[in-house]
Write a protein that holds these residues in place. Structure first.
Motif, PDB file in Angstrom:
ATOM      1  N   VAL A 163       0.857  -1.191   0.000  1.00 43.34           N
ATOM      2  CA  VAL A 163       0.000   0.000   0.000  1.00 43.34           C
ATOM      3  C   VAL A 163       0.889   1.235   0.000  1.00 43.34           C
ATOM      4  O   VAL A 163       1.763   1.382   0.859  1.00 43.34           O
ATOM      5  CB  VAL A 163      -0.956   0.009   1.215  1.00 43.34           C
ATOM      6  N   ILE A 164       0.677   2.101  -0.978  1.00 48.46           N
ATOM      7  CA  ILE A 164       1.449   3.333  -1.116  1.00 48.46           C
ATOM      8  C   ILE A 164       0.490   4.512  -0.959  1.00 48.46           C
ATOM      9  O   ILE A 164      -0.403   4.701  -1.788  1.00 48.46           O
ATOM     10  CB  ILE A 164       2.140   3.398  -2.491  1.00 48.46           C
ATOM     11  N   LYS A 165       0.671   5.279   0.115  1.00 47.54           N
ATOM     12  CA  LYS A 165      -0.121   6.503   0.333  1.00 47.54           C
ATOM     13  C   LYS A 165       0.576   7.633  -0.403  1.00 47.54           C
ATOM     14  O   LYS A 165       1.685   8.019  -0.045  1.00 47.54           O
ATOM     15  CB  LYS A 165      -0.214   6.837   1.818  1.00 47.54           C
ATOM     16  N   ASN A 166      -0.077   8.148  -1.419  1.00 48.28           N
ATOM     17  CA  ASN A 166       0.516   9.191  -2.259  1.00 48.28           C
ATOM     18  C   ASN A 166      -0.022  10.569  -1.872  1.00 48.28           C
ATOM     19  O   ASN A 166      -0.630  11.267  -2.677  1.00 48.28           O
ATOM     20  CB  ASN A 166       0.245   8.886  -3.732  1.00 48.28           C
ATOM     21  N   ASP A 167       0.213  10.959  -0.617  1.00 42.63           N
ATOM     22  CA  ASP A 167      -0.193  12.284  -0.147  1.00 42.63           C
ATOM     23  C   ASP A 167       0.897  13.317  -0.409  1.00 42.63           C
ATOM     24  O   ASP A 167       0.607  14.483  -0.625  1.00 42.63           O
ATOM     25  CB  ASP A 167      -0.499  12.252   1.356  1.00 42.63           C
ATOM     26  N   ASP A 168       2.139  12.891  -0.366  1.00 41.89           N
ATOM     27  CA  ASP A 168       3.296  13.767  -0.538  1.00 41.89           C
ATOM     28  C   ASP A 168       4.224  13.079  -1.540  1.00 41.89           C
ATOM     29  O   ASP A 168       4.781  12.011  -1.245  1.00 41.89           O
ATOM     30  CB  ASP A 168       3.984  13.962   0.825  1.00 41.89           C
ATOM     31  N   TRP A 169       4.387  13.673  -2.730  1.00 41.09           N
ATOM     32  CA  TRP A 169       5.111  13.019  -3.813  1.00 41.09           C
ATOM     33  C   TRP A 169       6.543  12.666  -3.429  1.00 41.09           C
ATOM     34  O   TRP A 169       7.039  11.594  -3.787  1.00 41.09           O
ATOM     35  CB  TRP A 169       5.054  13.884  -5.068  1.00 41.09           C
ATOM     36  N   GLU A 170       7.242  13.528  -2.692  1.00 37.03           N
ATOM     37  CA  GLU A 170       8.624  13.223  -2.306  1.00 37.03           C
ATOM     38  C   GLU A 170       8.680  11.995  -1.393  1.00 37.03           C
ATOM     39  O   GLU A 170       9.542  11.130  -1.560  1.00 37.03           O
ATOM     40  CB  GLU A 170       9.286  14.433  -1.633  1.00 37.03           C
ATOM     41  N   LYS A 171       7.762  11.904  -0.441  1.00 41.63           N
ATOM     42  CA  LYS A 171       7.715  10.729   0.450  1.00 41.63           C
ATOM     43  C   LYS A 171       7.306   9.486  -0.325  1.00 41.63           C
ATOM     44  O   LYS A 171       7.797   8.384  -0.053  1.00 41.63           O
ATOM     45  CB  LYS A 171       6.744  10.978   1.612  1.00 41.63           C
ATOM     46  N   THR A 172       6.418   9.656  -1.293  1.00 38.72           N
ATOM     47  CA  THR A 172       6.003   8.519  -2.124  1.00 38.72           C
ATOM     48  C   THR A 172       7.203   7.964  -2.889  1.00 38.72           C
ATOM     49  O   THR A 172       7.420   6.748  -2.920  1.00 38.72           O
ATOM     50  CB  THR A 172       4.881   8.945  -3.096  1.00 38.72           C
ATOM     51  N   LYS A 173       7.994   8.856  -3.486  1.00 40.80           N
ATOM     52  CA  LYS A 173       9.179   8.407  -4.225  1.00 40.80           C
ATOM     53  C   LYS A 173      10.163   7.692  -3.306  1.00 40.80           C
ATOM     54  O   LYS A 173      10.749   6.672  -3.696  1.00 40.80           O
ATOM     55  CB  LYS A 173       9.852   9.586  -4.934  1.00 40.80           C
ATOM     56  N   GLN A 174      10.339   8.191  -2.091  1.00 41.40           N
ATOM     57  CA  GLN A 174      11.236   7.532  -1.135  1.00 41.40           C
ATOM     58  C   GLN A 174      10.737   6.123  -0.794  1.00 41.40           C
ATOM     59  O   GLN A 174      11.545   5.185  -0.721  1.00 41.40           O
ATOM     60  CB  GLN A 174      11.357   8.374   0.142  1.00 41.40           C
ATOM     61  N   ALA A 175       9.439   5.980  -0.611  1.00 45.18           N
ATOM     62  CA  ALA A 175       8.870   4.663  -0.295  1.00 45.18           C
ATOM     63  C   ALA A 175       9.056   3.701  -1.469  1.00 45.18           C
ATOM     64  O   ALA A 175       9.399   2.525  -1.281  1.00 45.18           O
ATOM     65  CB  ALA A 175       7.389   4.802   0.062  1.00 45.18           C
ATOM     66  N   ILE A 176       8.849   4.195  -2.682  1.00 46.19           N
ATOM     67  CA  ILE A 176       9.041   3.373  -3.883  1.00 46.19           C
ATOM     68  C   ILE A 176      10.498   2.951  -4.003  1.00 46.19           C
ATOM     69  O   ILE A 176      10.803   1.773  -4.248  1.00 46.19           O
ATOM     70  CB  ILE A 176       8.585   4.146  -5.137  1.00 46.19           C
ATOM     71  N   ASP A 177      11.409   3.907  -3.830  1.00 45.40           N
ATOM     72  CA  ASP A 177      12.840   3.608  -3.930  1.00 45.40           C
ATOM     73  C   ASP A 177      13.250   2.550  -2.913  1.00 45.40           C
ATOM     74  O   ASP A 177      14.031   1.642  -3.230  1.00 45.40           O
ATOM     75  CB  ASP A 177      13.668   4.881  -3.737  1.00 45.40           C
ATOM     76  N   ALA A 178      12.724   2.654  -1.703  1.00 49.84           N
ATOM     77  CA  ALA A 178      13.058   1.669  -0.655  1.00 49.84           C
ATOM     78  C   ALA A 178      12.584   0.270  -1.065  1.00 49.84           C
ATOM     79  O   ALA A 178      13.313  -0.707  -0.913  1.00 49.84           O
ATOM     80  CB  ALA A 178      12.426   2.077   0.669  1.00 49.84           C
ATOM     81  N   GLN A 179      11.385   0.179  -1.625  1.00 49.77           N
ATOM     82  CA  GLN A 179      10.858  -1.117  -2.058  1.00 49.77           C
ATOM     83  C   GLN A 179      11.677  -1.707  -3.193  1.00 49.77           C
ATOM     84  O   GLN A 179      11.996  -2.897  -3.191  1.00 49.77           O
ATOM     85  CB  GLN A 179       9.389  -0.990  -2.483  1.00 49.77           C
ATOM     86  N   LEU A 180      11.982  -0.882  -4.195  1.00 48.11           N
ATOM     87  CA  LEU A 180      12.704  -1.396  -5.349  1.00 48.11           C
ATOM     88  C   LEU A 180      14.166  -1.706  -5.022  1.00 48.11           C
ATOM     89  O   LEU A 180      14.734  -2.661  -5.558  1.00 48.11           O
ATOM     90  CB  LEU A 180      12.580  -0.427  -6.525  1.00 48.11           C
ATOM     91  N   SER A 181      14.778  -0.955  -4.117  1.00 48.04           N
ATOM     92  CA  SER A 181      16.135  -1.266  -3.668  1.00 48.04           C
ATOM     93  C   SER A 181      16.148  -2.616  -2.966  1.00 48.04           C
ATOM     94  O   SER A 181      17.028  -3.450  -3.204  1.00 48.04           O
ATOM     95  CB  SER A 181      16.649  -0.200  -2.693  1.00 48.04           C
ATOM     96  N   LYS A 182      15.161  -2.838  -2.113  1.00 47.29           N
ATOM     97  CA  LYS A 182      15.046  -4.106  -1.386  1.00 47.29           C
ATOM     98  C   LYS A 182      14.845  -5.259  -2.375  1.00 47.29           C
ATOM     99  O   LYS A 182      15.479  -6.304  -2.250  1.00 47.29           O
ATOM    100  CB  LYS A 182      13.859  -4.023  -0.421  1.00 47.29           C
ATOM    101  N   GLU A 183      14.001  -5.056  -3.366  1.00 46.26           N
ATOM    102  CA  GLU A 183      13.729  -6.092  -4.373  1.00 46.26           C
ATOM    103  C   GLU A 183      15.005  -6.458  -5.138  1.00 46.26           C
ATOM    104  O   GLU A 183      15.274  -7.603  -5.409  1.00 46.26           O
ATOM    105  CB  GLU A 183      12.640  -5.604  -5.329  1.00 46.26           C
ATOM    106  N   GLN A 184      15.778  -5.440  -5.507  1.00 46.91           N
ATOM    107  CA  GLN A 184      17.008  -5.694  -6.251  1.00 46.91           C
ATOM    108  C   GLN A 184      18.044  -6.439  -5.413  1.00 46.91           C
ATOM    109  O   GLN A 184      18.854  -7.184  -5.936  1.00 46.91           O
ATOM    110  CB  GLN A 184      17.613  -4.382  -6.762  1.00 46.91           C
ATOM    111  N   ASN A 185      18.014  -6.216  -4.104  1.00 50.45           N
ATOM    112  CA  ASN A 185      18.991  -6.848  -3.224  1.00 50.45           C
ATOM    113  C   ASN A 185      18.570  -8.237  -2.746  1.00 50.45           C
ATOM    114  O   ASN A 185      19.384  -8.930  -2.156  1.00 50.45           O
ATOM    115  CB  ASN A 185      19.292  -5.938  -2.026  1.00 50.45           C
ATOM    116  N   ASP A 186      17.314  -8.596  -2.968  1.00 48.80           N
ATOM    117  CA  ASP A 186      16.852  -9.941  -2.544  1.00 48.80           C
ATOM    118  C   ASP A 186      17.259 -11.000  -3.545  1.00 48.80           C
ATOM    119  O   ASP A 186      17.537 -10.804  -4.656  1.00 48.80           O
ATOM    120  CB  ASP A 186      15.316  -9.941  -2.391  1.00 48.80           C
TER     121      ASP A 186
END
Length: 186
Positions: A163-186
């Motif tokens: 679940v991605i809460k897109n209330d603040d675009w900068e925070k949304t991008k940070q959450a996306i980056d964290a997920q995709l970084s984790k995915e790449q490292n798994d």
């Protein structure tokens, strides 16, 4: 890496297309192009934003899923998904929650479900106006059963969808980056 598709779901105006554009630009994850019978919005390009179809041409495609939404047909074709995987093993697609359910059923773990939403539902109307949607189309969309359905994460997706809460675009991008970084490292 095996082929995988990020399935972006949520209500109209929540930012699904913005998320898809961001992960394509920053992470090189191309978006699978879907089909629609609605008219192009200002700035949209056929074969880039959607495959814009007539009612007749829409019927000739091989769809994984399709839906009537706001008086128009939308769908993702098997051919479109294959074209996406020719570009990259990791792709994204923007769907409604019903389409997300179909992808989960048909693709299993190959489908990574992301539900994009906002805290304040009233914000969605403002976003639809800001992106240039026609006022009559906005009223029709906001009153549709599909829009109302997509306002909440389906129970079947609890503990499955990110679940991605897109209330603040900068925070949304940070959450996306964290997920995709984790995915790449798994």
């Amino acid at each position: 890496m095996k082929n995988r598709v990020i399935v972006l779901m949520g209500p109209a105006g929540a930012g699904k297309s913005s998320v898809a554009s961001y992960i394509e630009e920053k992470w090189g994850i191309p978006q699978v192009i879907t089909h629609t019978t609605r008219a192009k919005r200002i700035g949209e390009t056929d074969g880039v934003d959607y495959y814009f179809e007539s009612k007749a041409s829409f019927e000739t495609k091989h769809f994984l899923e399709s839906v009537n939404y706001g008086g128009h047909r939308y769908g993702s074709s098997i051919e479109g998904l294959k074209r996406g995987f020719e570009k990259a093993p990791f792709v994204s697609i923007v769907l409604d929650t019903k389409g997300g359910q179909t992808y989960e059923e048909r693709l299993g773990e190959q489908a990574w479900l992301w539900y994009v939403t906002v805290s304040n539902v009233a914000e969605l109307r403002s976003r639809l106006i800001a992106r240039g949607d026609d006022e009559k189309a906005i009223v029709q969309r906001l009153s549709s059963a599909e829009f109302k359905r997509d306002l909440a994460l389906p129970k079947a997706f609890e503990n499955k969808a990110l679940v991605i809460k897109n209330d603040d675009w900068e925070k949304t991008k940070q959450a996306i980056d964290a997920q995709l970084s984790k995915e790449q490292n798994d």
